[in-house]
Design an enzyme around this catalytic site. Structure first.
Site, short mmCIF file in Angstrom:
data_model
loop_
_atom_site.label_atom_id
_atom_site.label_comp_id
_atom_site.label_asym_id
_atom_site.label_seq_id
_atom_site.Cartn_x
_atom_site.Cartn_y
_atom_site.Cartn_z
N SER A 1 0.85 -1.19 0.00
CA SER A 1 0.00 0.00 0.00
C SER A 1 0.89 1.25 0.00
O SER A 1 1.67 1.44 -0.93
CB SER A 1 -0.95 -0.04 1.19
OG SER A 1 -1.97 0.92 1.06
N ASP B 1 -9.43 -4.20 -5.37
CA ASP B 1 -8.86 -3.36 -4.31
C ASP B 1 -9.55 -2.00 -4.31
O ASP B 1 -9.64 -1.34 -5.35
CB ASP B 1 -7.36 -3.20 -4.54
CG ASP B 1 -6.64 -2.58 -3.35
OD1 ASP B 1 -7.28 -1.88 -2.56
OD2 ASP B 1 -5.42 -2.82 -3.23
N HIS C 1 -7.94 -5.20 -0.62
CA HIS C 1 -6.67 -4.55 -0.33
C HIS C 1 -5.78 -5.45 0.52
O HIS C 1 -4.56 -5.41 0.41
CB HIS C 1 -6.95 -3.23 0.40
CG HIS C 1 -5.76 -2.32 0.48
ND1 HIS C 1 -5.08 -1.88 -0.63
CD2 HIS C 1 -5.14 -1.75 1.54
CE1 HIS C 1 -4.09 -1.08 -0.25
NE2 HIS C 1 -4.11 -0.99 1.06
#
Length: 687
Positions: A538, A623, A659
């Site tokens: 991320s 995501d 995610h």
């Protein structure tokens, strides 16, 4: 056919221009944003096929790692029950099943847990997930009378949750009652439900709703400012419902007496730019954890009918180097969680005599956090404790004596902690700052500069990566790998100043800190210079993208998970999820100075013709936080520029995943085994 003869996919180039600040920026892979396009899916499938072909020889190692990881886990297990009202709530897992089963048992008349009591299943996620590729559970709340159970579900991985209510007497489930629900709370009557929903485009939590017993939803509040998101909670004494509105640097609250669900939420203190406070309540007094004139926060108290600053009474003063992370109040005690030199500590306040005492922990480097003590009248406080060599422990501390009771330690099959050692290392940054690094290795691993190093980093949003336990990691340590976490600036490890020194126009400190940590560990003999692996996900994937551009010579291999790498296209598009609220973390690129600074480190925009390290990029098609097209575009562009013969692989989960990857635990272990096998192979570890 050998793996070397397999040709990588080539994404077609479609001219596209963006006009920003009077300049033209060309992006030939912009078309990969077209999620519904068959050509996009075909390209991602081709990348997956290429990755599969290139890594086919790793399947034996991948299977071995998976078997090791699963074998360490007590697959049929039970969480420590926690009391909420007249029952104890817990989750249990069953060997072979992907998901936990959420249950409860009635407490005894004097409030104790009775293992012989009849179990009531609240949610069997395995049954609920039949026929689904993904199932995530979001918020769960039981009504005060214990008769209704509100819960939210996500079936795609996009973190788009649907609201349901289960009648715990009849077992009947009602729903979907609302979509895009991000937080839920009951009023004291056990019938009126309050919930927050997010914007359909930006995914910003922005609306508060009330659902009355007659089933009619009513919009109570909408936050118009796109920098702010709203969240709903309830004080531990159950007296007030709290609605928080927060940006990255400002927070304000509204409250409603939970006994008067038909009332209106009232502003507690006016919003003031740059000031945050977080309330809780006890006996007619609100306690506010605030950063007003206190960089690392302090705690003040004020009567519920006179909250203005003039009436504040200091409870926990601001002290330099001591970050006040949380403050919980109970009927007879309060517990403050503070972070000092990157380690959490807990102190207990007795309301009876005003005395403070500190809870002691046995190790020098550890991770400790609140374990969840929802009962206002509780005389014990639960703490989750672990270290990089100590499996997670759940302790209940007597708030009067500070005596502790071990409720559970995670069983790790075949694990002997004496075989491993952990320590804290301080690396020197190029500007003189000292950066904490948490390190773990197998005892006996040579520190003569020959070992492989796996260095993990994140460094954004003030999030501190704990020096915690991960049983998967021992498959690395047992193969001679040294594992380290670099607690770089941008994290909150050393307090709010450490966070601010790695954001906005100081963001590059995050990247140079990570490089300096790697250089320090190599120079001190922790690792071989040609066997340094880096990993981040991320915002940590942004970190991976920058260090690959800035110091490609330093890394043998990089795993970049769900990486935020196409910064400018994302931050210049206010219609994308979460973008506007991120201005206070990265900068507002509509302003020339911020644009220039962000452009100077944006991984996608700074790719160039040169040699890059071996790189594995992983993502999920659904995501919601970092869109799949960021890593896809990054890989497509890098393929046209890299001058080396190192592997560049993209693995995109096209089935439902989010995610955080897959929702089922066995699926997650398989994915992790693949990532570990690939990284290990890059440093010559193949068994």
């Amino acid at each position: 056919m050998t793996t070397d003869s397999v040709a990588p996919p080539v994404a077609r180039r479609v001219p596209h221009e963006e006009h920003w600040h009077g300049r033209v920026y060309r992006d030939d892979w912009f078309w990969l944003r077209e999620k519904e396009s068959p050509a996009v899916r075909a390209y991602l499938e081709a990348e997956n096929a290429y990755t599969e072909a290139r890594t086919a020889h790793l399947k034996p190692l991948q299977q071995k790692l998976y078997d090791e990881m699963v074998a360490r886990v007590q697959q049929t297990d039970l969480s420590v029950p926690v009391r909420i009202g007249a029952a104890y709530y817990y989750a249990r897992t069953v060997e072979g099943m992907q998901y936990p089963i959420r249950c409860r048992k009635a407490a005894t008349t004097d409030g104790r847990f009775d293992d012989a009591a009849t179990e009531q299943v609240l949610l069997d996620q395995n049954e609920m997930a039949k026929g689904l590729a993904y199932l995530g559970i979001g918020d769960t709340q039981v009504s005060d009378d214990g008769r209704r159970y509100a819960f939210t579900t996500d079936e795609t991985g996009f973190r788009q949750y649907s609201l349901h209510v289960k009648d715990l007497d009849s077992g009947e489930v009602t729903g979907v009652l609302a979509e895009r629900v991000t937080s839920v709370e009951w009023a004291a009557d056990g019938e009126t439900l309050f919930y927050v929903t997010e914007d359909a485009t930006t995914k910003r939590s922005n609306q508060l709703w009330r659902r009355r017993p007659d089933g009619k939803p009513e919009l109570l509040f909408e936050e118009k400012d796109e920098l702010y998101s709203v969240d709903l909670s309830r004080t531990k004494d159950r007296r007030f419902l709290l609605l928080g509105c927060a940006s990255k640097d400002t927070a304000d609250w509204r409250c409603l007496d939970a006994r008067r669900p038909d009332g209106e939420f009232e502003v507690m203190l006016p919003r003031e730019k740059g000031v945050r406070y977080f309330p809780t309540h006890r006996d007619g007094v609100f306690y506010l954890r605030t950063d007003r004139d206190a960089l690392d926060f302090k705690v003040v108290a004020a009567p519920e009918d006179a909250l203005a600053e003039a009436g504040w009474r200091e409870v926990v003063p601001h002290r330099e180097g001591v970050f006040v992370a949380s403050f919980e109040v109970f009927r007879d005690f309060a517990v403050v969680q503070e972070r000092v030199q990157g380690l959490n500590r807990f102190r207990v306040l007795s309301f009876a005599d005003g005395s403070w005492r500190e809870i002691e922990f046995p190790e020098q480097v550890y991770a400790a956090g609140p374990g969840g003590t929802p009962e206002y009248t509780s005389t014990t406080y639960r703490i989750d404790y672990q270290s990089m060599v100590t499996p997670p422990c759940v302790y209940d501390y007597d708030l009067a004596s500070l005596d502790r009771e071990l409720k559970k330690q995670q069983q790790v099959n075949g694990y002997d902690p004496s075989h491993y050692v952990t320590e804290r290392v301080w690396a020197k940054a190029r500007d003189g700052a000292s950066i904490p690094v948490s390190v773990v290795r197998r005892r006996g691993t040579s520190l003569d500069g020959t070992a492989p190093l796996w260095l993990y980093g994140y460094g954004s949003y003030g999030i501190s990566i704990p020096a915690g336990f991960n049983s998967d990691r021992f498959s690395l340590l047992d193969r001679g790998v040294v594992f380290a976490i670099a607690h770089v600036r941008g994290s909150g490890t050393l307090g709010e100043g450490w966070r601010k020194a790695g954001m906005l126009m100081q963001k590059k400190n995050t990247f140079t800190d990570f490089v300096d940590c790697a250089e320090h560990l190599v120079a001190d003999g922790w690792a071989a210079r040609d066997k340094v692996m880096a990993e981040g996900g991320s915002a940590g994937g942004l970190l991976m993208g920058v260090i690959a551009n800035d110091r490609p010579d330093l890394w043998r291999a990089i795993h970049s998970a769900v990486p935020f790498v196409d910064i400018m296209n994302t931050m210049m598009d206010a219609s994308l999820p979460l973008t506007v609220g991120e201005y206070l973390e990265w900068g507002n690129p509509n302003e020339q100075a911020a644009f220039d600074y962000m452009m100077s480190y944006s991984p996608y925009d700074n790719l160039e013709a040169k040699a890059y390290p071996a790189t594995l990029v992983t993502t999920s098609f659904n995501d919601s936080q970092v869109m799949y097209w960021e890593p896809a575009k990054y890989v497509a562009k890098l393929r046209t520029l890299k001058t080396d013969d190192h592997e560049l692989l993209l693995k995109c989960k096209l089935e439902a995943a989010g995610h955080g990857g897959a929702s089922g635990r066995y699926d997650r272990w398989k994915d992790r085994a693949f990532e570990m096998a690939w990284m290990l192979a890059q440093v010559g570890v193949t068994e």
